[in-house]
Write a protein that holds these residues in place. Structure first.
Motif, PDB file in Angstrom:
ATOM      1  N   VAL A   1      38.083  20.716  39.957  1.00 41.70           N
ATOM      2  CA  VAL A   1      38.837  21.271  38.830  1.00 41.70           C
ATOM      3  C   VAL A   1      38.543  22.754  38.688  1.00 41.70           C
ATOM      4  N   SER A   2      39.602  23.556  38.710  1.00 44.67           N
ATOM      5  CA  SER A   2      39.406  24.979  38.518  1.00 44.67           C
ATOM      6  C   SER A   2      39.557  25.282  37.029  1.00 44.67           C
ATOM      7  N   ALA A   3      38.450  25.681  36.380  1.00 38.19           N
ATOM      8  CA  ALA A   3      38.448  25.868  34.923  1.00 38.19           C
ATOM      9  C   ALA A   3      38.753  27.302  34.526  1.00 38.19           C
ATOM     10  N   LEU A   4      38.211  28.273  35.259  1.00 40.08           N
ATOM     11  CA  LEU A   4      38.536  29.684  35.013  1.00 40.08           C
ATOM     12  C   LEU A   4      39.114  30.279  36.281  1.00 40.08           C
ATOM     13  N   ARG A   5      40.243  30.970  36.119  1.00 38.65           N
ATOM     14  CA  ARG A   5      40.939  31.530  37.280  1.00 38.65           C
ATOM     15  C   ARG A   5      41.163  33.009  37.072  1.00 38.65           C
ATOM     16  N   GLY A   6      40.091  33.763  37.236  1.00 36.59           N
ATOM     17  CA  GLY A   6      40.247  35.216  37.173  1.00 36.59           C
ATOM     18  C   GLY A   6      40.261  35.771  35.765  1.00 36.59           C
ATOM     19  N   VAL A   7      39.274  35.379  34.960  1.00 31.17           N
ATOM     20  CA  VAL A   7      39.200  35.882  33.583  1.00 31.17           C
ATOM     21  C   VAL A   7      38.504  37.242  33.554  1.00 31.17           C
ATOM     22  N   SER A   8      39.165  38.214  32.951  1.00 35.97           N
ATOM     23  CA  SER A   8      38.553  39.517  32.711  1.00 35.97           C
ATOM     24  C   SER A   8      38.654  39.817  31.230  1.00 35.97           C
ATOM     25  N   LEU A   9      37.538  40.179  30.639  1.00 34.70           N
ATOM     26  CA  LEU A   9      37.557  40.603  29.235  1.00 34.70           C
ATOM     27  C   LEU A   9      36.320  41.433  28.952  1.00 34.70           C
TER      28      LEU A   9
ATOM     29  N   ALA B   1      31.033  42.685  29.875  1.00 36.83           N
ATOM     30  CA  ALA B   1      32.289  42.715  30.630  1.00 36.83           C
ATOM     31  C   ALA B   1      32.340  41.541  31.595  1.00 36.83           C
ATOM     32  N   LEU B   2      33.431  40.803  31.560  1.00 38.43           N
ATOM     33  CA  LEU B   2      33.689  39.770  32.562  1.00 38.43           C
ATOM     34  C   LEU B   2      34.761  40.334  33.484  1.00 38.43           C
ATOM     35  N   GLN B   3      34.497  40.256  34.791  1.00 37.40           N
ATOM     36  CA  GLN B   3      35.436  40.801  35.760  1.00 37.40           C
ATOM     37  C   GLN B   3      35.892  39.721  36.715  1.00 37.40           C
ATOM     38  N   ASN B   4      37.147  39.316  36.560  1.00 41.09           N
ATOM     39  CA  ASN B   4      37.787  38.415  37.518  1.00 41.09           C
ATOM     40  C   ASN B   4      36.958  37.160  37.797  1.00 41.09           C
ATOM     41  N   LEU B   5      36.598  36.472  36.710  1.00 43.20           N
ATOM     42  CA  LEU B   5      35.663  35.352  36.777  1.00 43.20           C
ATOM     43  C   LEU B   5      36.364  34.045  37.156  1.00 43.20           C
ATOM     44  N   TYR B   6      35.791  33.375  38.148  1.00 47.37           N
ATOM     45  CA  TYR B   6      36.268  32.048  38.563  1.00 47.37           C
ATOM     46  C   TYR B   6      35.157  31.034  38.378  1.00 47.37           C
ATOM     47  N   VAL B   7      35.477  29.889  37.762  1.00 45.31           N
ATOM     48  CA  VAL B   7      34.516  28.793  37.609  1.00 45.31           C
ATOM     49  C   VAL B   7      35.220  27.483  37.929  1.00 45.31           C
TER      50      VAL B   7
ATOM     51  N   VAL C   1      43.819  35.391  24.337  1.00 43.54           N
ATOM     52  CA  VAL C   1      44.324  34.021  24.372  1.00 43.54           C
ATOM     53  C   VAL C   1      44.235  33.520  25.806  1.00 43.54           C
ATOM     54  N   LEU C   2      43.498  32.424  25.995  1.00 41.76           N
ATOM     55  CA  LEU C   2      43.392  31.822  27.323  1.00 41.76           C
ATOM     56  C   LEU C   2      44.434  30.732  27.466  1.00 41.76           C
ATOM     57  N   ARG C   3      45.023  30.662  28.657  1.00 36.86           N
ATOM     58  CA  ARG C   3      45.905  29.554  28.982  1.00 36.86           C
ATOM     59  C   ARG C   3      45.568  29.103  30.389  1.00 36.86           C
ATOM     60  N   THR C   4      45.229  27.807  30.521  1.00 43.10           N
ATOM     61  CA  THR C   4      44.801  27.216  31.805  1.00 43.10           C
ATOM     62  C   THR C   4      43.942  28.166  32.647  1.00 43.10           C
ATOM     63  N   GLY C   5      42.884  28.632  32.028  1.00 42.14           N
ATOM     64  CA  GLY C   5      41.875  29.369  32.771  1.00 42.14           C
ATOM     65  C   GLY C   5      42.156  30.834  33.020  1.00 42.14           C
ATOM     66  N   SER C   6      43.231  31.374  32.433  1.00 43.43           N
ATOM     67  CA  SER C   6      43.503  32.809  32.580  1.00 43.43           C
ATOM     68  C   SER C   6      43.838  33.422  31.235  1.00 43.43           C
TER      69      SER C   6
END
Ligand code: ATP
Length: 240
Positions: A19-27, A8-14, A211-216
């Motif tokens: 450069v902000s590559a991931l902006r709150g990915v949860s899956l 589980a990924l919870q609200n991941l920021y990288v 489907v990811l779009r600009t880090g989300s």
């Protein structure tokens, strides 16, 4: 009642610097699922896999394997926890033979009998690698190197396989073969998170997709649903 997800990924920021590559990915992935991660170039797909493997630092959010955080583990310790990463661009060791590359994939294991039988299993799963077992990996074709990278990742006996663009730069016939092997692997119960530009091939294999779009995460659903989606069709299925 849902069981606990394997990953589980919870609200991941990288971030990469500014450069902000991931902006709150949860899956999440349940054990035995094949999940595709789709999106345009630069959407953050490879970054997501690198974050799971602890190859890059997470700014905030959580990555849970079997409910416990992977935070603070080295990339090798992540492999030892059952997560193998097959990176984009088939980074095999060109100066080493096919067999030596396979052995390196098993470096987190100490069961020599199991390693031996898994080596045999890889050579029968990928007959072309058996033919070329003593050859330097750098002399293999692009598609053969991709198969070697996949076989090497499998030598870790992963519960979760992170697979980055197995079709990239590979001839169509070999793509077919690789996806056929992935289908066989699915039958053995390996859980797969599959990053692909080739959305048609990925949705043909996967149970679900994000489907990811600009880090989300812009869209998610069953592979069947997403194959029908107008947006996915236009953006990633070549208008088909
Ligand atoms: P691709 O299929 O092209 O690899 P992707 O969806 O995997 O695309 P990422 O490689 O994860 O995308 O990149 C996400 C964002 O982070 C992009 O804006 C990219 O330019 C940036 N990025 C990736 N790697 C680095 C890096 N090493 N340094 C700086 N920025 C980076």
């Amino acid at each position: 009642p849902q069981t606990q997800p394997l990953l589980a990924l919870q609200n991941l920021y990288v971030n990469y610097g500014a450069v902000s590559a991931l902006r709150g990915v949860s899956l999440h992935l349940h054990a035995g699922e094949v999940v595709a991660l789709l999106g345009a170039n630069g959407a953050g797909k490879s970054t997501t896999l690198r974050a799971i493997s602890n190859l890059i630092k997470v700014a905030s959010g959580q990555i849970l394997l079997d409910g416990s955080p992977l935070t603070g583990l080295s990339p090798t310790e992540v492999v030892a926890r059952g997560v193998a990463h097959c990176p984009e661009g088939r980074r095999v060791f060109g100066g080493m033979s096919v067999l030596e590359n396979l052995r390196l994939g098993a470096s987190v294991r100490s069961d020599s009998e199991g390693i031996k039988s898994d080596t045999e299993r890889m050579l029968s799963l990928f007959p072309i690698l058996a033919e070329r077992r003593s050859q330097a990996a750098g002399t293999l074709s692009g598609g053969e190197q991709q198969m070697l990278a996949l076989a090497r990742a499998l030598m870790a006996r992963p519960r979760l396989l992170l697979l980055d663009e197995p079709s990239l730069g590979v001839a169509p016939l070999i793509i077919k073969e690789i996806f056929k092997i992935l289908r066989e692997l699915r039958e053995t119960g390996v859980t797969i998170l599959l990053v692909e530009q080739n959305a048609r091939a990925a949705l043909g294999l996967a149970d679900r997709a994000y489907v990811l779009r600009t880090g989300s995460v812009a869209l998610s659903g069953s592979a069947a649903e997403l194959s029908q989606s107008e947006e996915v069709a236009q953006a990633y299925l070549g208008g088909g």
